[in-house]
Design a protein around this motif. Structure first.
Motif, short mmCIF file in Angstrom:
data_model
loop_
_atom_site.label_atom_id
_atom_site.label_comp_id
_atom_site.label_asym_id
_atom_site.label_seq_id
_atom_site.Cartn_x
_atom_site.Cartn_y
_atom_site.Cartn_z
N ARG A 3 24.86 28.46 59.06
CA ARG A 3 25.71 27.43 58.43
C ARG A 3 25.14 26.04 58.69
NH1 ARG A 3 30.93 30.51 60.16
NH2 ARG A 3 30.17 29.81 62.16
N VAL A 4 24.64 25.83 59.90
CA VAL A 4 24.03 24.53 60.22
C VAL A 4 22.81 24.30 59.34
CG1 VAL A 4 22.86 23.19 62.01
CG2 VAL A 4 24.89 24.52 62.59
N TYR A 5 21.95 25.31 59.23
CA TYR A 5 20.76 25.17 58.39
C TYR A 5 21.14 24.95 56.93
CZ TYR A 5 16.27 26.08 56.22
OH TYR A 5 15.13 25.96 55.47
N ALA A 6 22.16 25.65 56.46
CA ALA A 6 22.62 25.46 55.07
C ALA A 6 23.07 24.03 54.85
CB ALA A 6 23.74 26.44 54.74
N ARG A 7 23.76 23.46 55.83
CA ARG A 7 24.22 22.07 55.70
C ARG A 7 23.03 21.12 55.73
NH1 ARG A 7 29.47 19.35 58.35
NH2 ARG A 7 30.23 21.37 57.72
N ILE A 8 22.05 21.40 56.57
CA ILE A 8 20.85 20.57 56.65
C ILE A 8 20.14 20.54 55.30
CG2 ILE A 8 18.50 20.53 57.62
CD1 ILE A 8 19.86 21.42 60.29
N ILE A 9 20.02 21.70 54.67
CA ILE A 9 19.38 21.78 53.36
C ILE A 9 20.23 21.11 52.29
CG2 ILE A 9 18.57 23.37 51.56
CD1 ILE A 9 16.79 23.09 54.13
N ALA A 10 21.54 21.37 52.31
CA ALA A 10 22.45 20.78 51.31
C ALA A 10 22.46 19.25 51.40
CB ALA A 10 23.86 21.33 51.49
N CYS A 11 22.34 18.72 52.60
CA CYS A 11 22.35 17.26 52.78
C CYS A 11 20.96 16.64 52.64
CB CYS A 11 22.93 16.92 54.15
SG CYS A 11 24.68 17.30 54.30
N THR A 36 13.41 21.34 63.18
CA THR A 36 12.18 22.05 62.83
C THR A 36 12.59 23.31 62.09
OG1 THR A 36 11.03 21.21 64.78
CG2 THR A 36 10.11 23.16 63.72
N ALA A 37 12.08 23.47 60.89
CA ALA A 37 12.37 24.65 60.06
C ALA A 37 11.21 24.87 59.11
CB ALA A 37 13.66 24.45 59.28
N ASN A 38 10.85 26.11 58.93
CA ASN A 38 9.75 26.46 58.02
C ASN A 38 8.48 25.66 58.33
OD1 ASN A 38 11.39 28.32 56.68
ND2 ASN A 38 12.18 26.73 55.32
N ALA A 39 8.16 25.55 59.61
CA ALA A 39 6.95 24.86 60.08
C ALA A 39 6.93 23.37 59.75
CB ALA A 39 5.70 25.54 59.55
N LYS A 40 8.10 22.79 59.53
CA LYS A 40 8.21 21.36 59.22
C LYS A 40 9.18 20.73 60.20
CE LYS A 40 9.22 18.34 55.30
NZ LYS A 40 9.67 18.28 53.91
N THR A 41 8.79 19.62 60.81
CA THR A 41 9.66 18.90 61.75
C THR A 41 9.96 17.52 61.19
OG1 THR A 41 8.75 20.08 63.65
CG2 THR A 41 9.86 18.00 64.10
N HIS A 42 11.23 17.15 61.29
CA HIS A 42 11.65 15.83 60.82
C HIS A 42 12.69 15.28 61.79
CE1 HIS A 42 12.21 12.64 57.91
NE2 HIS A 42 13.50 12.87 57.84
#
Length: 69
Positions: A3-11, A36-42
């Motif tokens: 759910r956290v990742y879904a919100r990160i993507i949605a936002c 950090t997700a899918n080898a990408k850090t922001h």
């Protein structure tokens, strides 16, 4: 965490600028989130500035932490 990742993507967290700063506030609190997700850090850091997408992510993280207690 899904759910956290879904919100990160949605936002669109990875599209946010790295820094948001209120130039009129010289001293105060700082909020920062690094993902950090899918080898990408922001990392996004906010200094007394209104960033609704960021606020939504931070709120969601808090909700998930409280649920896990």
């Amino acid at each position: 965490m899904r759910r956290v990742y879904a919100r990160i993507i949605a936002c669109e967290f990875f599209d946010l600028k790295q820094n948001y700063r209120n130039q009129n506030m010289l001293d105060g609190g700082v909020s920062s989130v690094t993902v950090t997700a899918n080898a990408k850090t922001h990392r996004v850091t906010v200094y007394y500035y209104d960033v609704p997408r960021y606020e939504s992510i931070v709120s969601g993280l808090g909700e998930e932490i409280n649920k896990s207690r």
